[in-house]
Design a protein around this motif. Structure first.
Motif, PDB file in Angstrom:
ATOM      1  N   ASP A 160       0.808  -1.204   0.000  1.00 52.18           N
ATOM      2  CA  ASP A 160       0.000   0.000   0.000  1.00 52.18           C
ATOM      3  C   ASP A 160       0.860   1.281   0.000  1.00 52.18           C
ATOM      4  N   GLN A 161       1.882   1.287   0.844  1.00 54.78           N
ATOM      5  CA  GLN A 161       2.695   2.496   0.974  1.00 54.78           C
ATOM      6  C   GLN A 161       3.741   2.595  -0.123  1.00 54.78           C
ATOM      7  N   LYS A 184      -3.652  -2.380  -4.241  1.00 56.66           N
ATOM      8  CA  LYS A 184      -4.311  -1.780  -3.085  1.00 56.66           C
ATOM      9  C   LYS A 184      -5.596  -2.555  -2.781  1.00 56.66           C
ATOM     10  N   SER A 190       2.074  12.152   3.710  1.00 55.38           N
ATOM     11  CA  SER A 190       2.589  10.993   2.982  1.00 55.38           C
ATOM     12  C   SER A 190       1.507  10.084   2.426  1.00 55.38           C
ATOM     13  N   ASN A 191       0.377   9.943   3.144  1.00 51.72           N
ATOM     14  CA  ASN A 191      -0.706   9.134   2.574  1.00 51.72           C
ATOM     15  C   ASN A 191      -2.035   9.502   3.196  1.00 51.72           C
TER      16      ASN A 191
END
Lengths: 538, 538
Positions: A331-332, A364, B49-50
């Protein structure tokens, strides 16, 4: 460069760990690995405590180890019995080693409450035991149990115990933090006191009850100990013993001590995983130096810096300890992680580039469902190939399967029988059946039986591990289930993943990926071999 | 007693760990627990960042935490952009916290190779960022990335970076061992240099790449840091962050610092397990202080000493951190372990005494087959009762079951249908059927459906976890399989075990034990309640 003796007690103190249980054969295999790694001593067991430990020594002495001295462990003579009449000490000698390590009490509280003898008698017990063994063996190590607790409680008595051992002929005194609760400052002070009191060389033996065993062992060496006792992966009772797998590279790479050879150090990761495998422990992914994640980079920012210059986020070059760098997909993970990963798998990043945004979306979504590709490289590679080629690589089509598990009496094992029908690459139908030791094994076995007709190479492939994880712990067997299947053929290992609320479906997905990956990989290798041949003849 | 601030970054740096992945809801639940535990700061995420990190802050600020300050994380402004025009910094302010933590470069190599700006520009970047945030927030922490590496490579420049942050208005400077490879001596020297250079309070942030993060954090505090950054259970990228679960009790119980309240410390074990559960990690049994094995005693010698005086083998009283003592049953266990265990389970040791030798033999044989009772107390208690009563407690008899798993199309989920016939306590037959999400779930569900007619209490019982372990890794699904089943009812949890080469049989054994234990336990409780009532009216 000062030499430090590495004393391994995986086979004795390590086997006190709650989930560690080694057969004699496994113990012998570990001993051979430890010897090849270059440890100085291998403590094989306590012959007086159980028959399995006693059974180790005869075959161990026949191994012909090159580097390591095998050591028999025991405790000081019983009170009221002379050393030469003590059955425990006799069993140490029967082990036939040239060295022994014997534990004795050095904390007054323990002498009073557990051993229930006078201080003077405890000193006699230590002295006699050492004298008896020193007369019969080349080396006798005295393990000073509770040394640091004892030294804090009544330093004079504890130091007297060390002196009794030294006078008796102990060749090394090992200072034990038996309860594992000391901090490095305590260790430094205790070792300094021992250095001041005796001339005999000193060792350090720590436990990890404060998550300090590695630091404490190193503090011990810095304060003057020449031997470190510990276990591979820190296995051992309660929170474990000091972890030699961290201690050796810390001493050698960070502080300039010499423990094992440079080339041997490169087998550290392998040694660690080997012992876990024999002890049937899941390797700790986060383990310092040797863990699968020890040089793995997840964050997009770190991963891109690491690609430019590894030392920005890696404290050592992973190859020095036999490990390697990994960049994780998650995901990151950003675009650059994905392209790096593709390159690692031998896929041309330029081919993947136009599909990256779409692929990140799909990843994702799959991760949201419970898929995890960090441990399933083969399924991930199939996913990349699907992104590049537009559709999923499949070598056959399922028409249907059925598995029946049946148990007819309380005392009868259930049977599992699978029937399966598949369509091969040219549309041919194959319908077959197989028994198995459970539903997944029966399906796996029927599926290969059906496919081997179309793809003979499947014969050489084997399932080596099968892991099931219930993802939502709240719902028991009703939760989502993730299955990891590890397969093997003569050219290597690969892992595939499946997720479903139904364990049979999740297993099916992972089995199908395992087979598709096997055939895809064989094709890729054949192509590479063809290209190499073309280049050679060009 | 000096107060040390505990700064938790489980929700930010911890989520960089390979297998850690928390939803926003889970992050909020962790934040509430951390606040109740008494940490000073909770770093919630990196809003820039997210999106998941950004989504945390609004509900987090609405939680009304009592002890902890929520902190937004970010990095210094980009090169060539003024601080008030930097989108990353804007997102920190949008998070709505009263405190921020911002990471900046302090290693010249990293400034040159990763950031690619001049040293002067790096100092400006740090200074501007701090000034901008300090003008808008109550607290601004500067995370000095790679401080220890930088300080070793070019101490003057690294110290300049700290001064730039302090001059800009940073309220605390946190010294980071980003690569995690430092040893306590490096930490002591680096912190001392920082103490000498600036007046701003200092923090310490360590990683575990040398298995030294806990020791390094404590060395940092001893050298003058007033804040420790870390994560619950040491989760984090590569080998993880410094483990607060070890650091807090080490500082508080061993060194006399004050981190959290005495009562809060008693929830340490619970906090640790709670975070593992949400992160879907198997708790580490050997974890210092809080592991299930941390105060477990296997060796007969230790176990008997522990019974006499716990402090001989326990460095602290386990209740202080919410843990408890366990004595393990195993091959190595002797008679005294077994009697102690019986007593723990409320069984009269005198009743068991005459059967002990026989029982030890049986245990040895079962363990040889692959049974393990260390994690299956309910199956073990049934075994003890069998030894006392001469035969196994059973509440029903199986006539037979059959499970069919069928998958008819590639894109169809398989079905699982179980039929079962059992004989109840008075010989009545019950024949029923159920669907399930897999074979074991279908059997479990059919079995309860059949038995609830005879035993209505079964309705209130639930399966909460189901674990499968292949014991012989060499043979894939063909190996021996150990199944652990965890069950739950309003009065508690219990675990049962089954072993067989067939996973269905192993699961069946564990399911049967689970039900027998439930009914046995209800009977025992009813009897105890009856006796209590009789005593009260006497």
């Amino acid at each position: 460069m000062k030499r430090i003796q590495i004393y391994d007690t995986t086979l004795r103190d390590g086997c006190q760990g709650e989930e560690v249980d080694l057969t004699v054969e496994s113990k012998l295999a570990v001993a051979e690995r430890l010897d090849a790694f270059g440890v100085s001593y291998i403590e094989g067991g306590w012959p007086g405590s159980n028959p399995r430990d006693a059974a180790f020594f005869e075959p161990a002495m026949a191994l012909g180890l090159r580097n390591a001295t095998v050591v028999a462990f025991g405790s000081t003579r019983r009170a009221g019995v002379s050393a030469d009449a003590d059955s425990n000490l006799a069993m140490i000698l029967q082990a036939g080693t040239r060295a022994a390590c014997v534990v004795g009490k050095t904390w007054d509280l323990h002498v009073r409450e557990a051993l229930r003898v006078s201080r003077e008698e405890n000193l006699d017990i230590i002295h006699d035991t050492m004298r008896f063994l020193a007369a019969n063996l080349d080396e006798v190590i005295f393990d000073a149990e509770h040394f640091f607790d004892g030294w804090q409680a009544s330093p004079d008595f504890t130091v007297e115990c060390l002196k009794a051992a030294a006078d008796g002929g102990a060749t090394l005194l090992c200072l034990c933090d038996t309860r594992g609760g000391s901090l490095p400052g305590d260790i430094t002070a205790g070792v300094a006191a021992a250095v001041g009191a005796v001339d005999t060389p000193l060792g350090i033996h720590c436990h990890n009850d404060g998550e300090m065993a590695v630091a404490n062992s190193i503090a011990g060496v810095q304060a003057g100990c020449v031997q470190v006792q510990g276990t591979v992966n820190g296995v051992g009772e309660r929170c474990g013993n000091a972890n030699l797998v961290s201690i050796v590279p810390n001493l050698q790479l960070k502080l300039g001590y010499e423990c094992v050879g440079e080339r041997e150090l490169q087998s550290l990761t392998e040694l660690s995983h080997f012992v876990d495998e024999l002890a049937n422990r899941e390797p700790n992914k986060s383990q310092a130096y040797v863990g699968r994640s020890a040089f793995a980079h997840k964050a997009g920012l770190h991963a891109s810096a690491v690609r430019r210059q590894a030392q920005t986020y890696e404290h050592i070059e992973p190859g020095i300890v036999g490990n390697h760098q990994r960049v994780l997909v998650s995901d990151q993970a950003g675009r650059s992680n994905l392209l790096y990963k593709a390159k690692e798998l031998g896929i041309d990043p330029a081919e993947l580039e136009p599909k990256v945004a779409e692929l990140l979306e799909e990843l994702k979504e799959l991760e949201h469902k419970g898929f995890q590709f960090e441990g399933a490289d083969a399924s991930f590679e199939l996913l990349l190939m699907k992104a590049i080629n537009g559709e999923k690589l499949r070598h056959f089509e399922l028409v249907g399967f059925r598995v029946i598990n049946e148990k007819r009496h309380e005392n009868e094992e259930p049977i599992a029988e699978a029937t399966i029908q598949v369509r091969g690459p040219d549309g041919e139908l194959e319908h077959t059946a197989s028994m198995g030791n459970g539903p997944v094994n029966a399906i796996d076995s029927a599926l290969r039986k059906a496919l081997v007709k179309f793809y003979p190479a499947i014969e050489e492939m084997q399932l080596v591990d099968y892991k099931v994880r219930v993802l939502d712990d709240k719902r028991g067997t009703e939760g989502m289930v993730r299955v990891l299947v590890e397969s093997h053929d003569p050219s290597g290992h690969w892992t595939t993943v499946g997720v479903s609320p139904n364990v049979i479906e999740a297993s099916w997905q992972a089995l199908v990926d395992a087979i598709d990956y096997k055939l895809y990989k064989d094709g890729k290798r054949a192509k590479a071999a063809g290209e190499a041949a073309a280049t050679n003849t060009a």
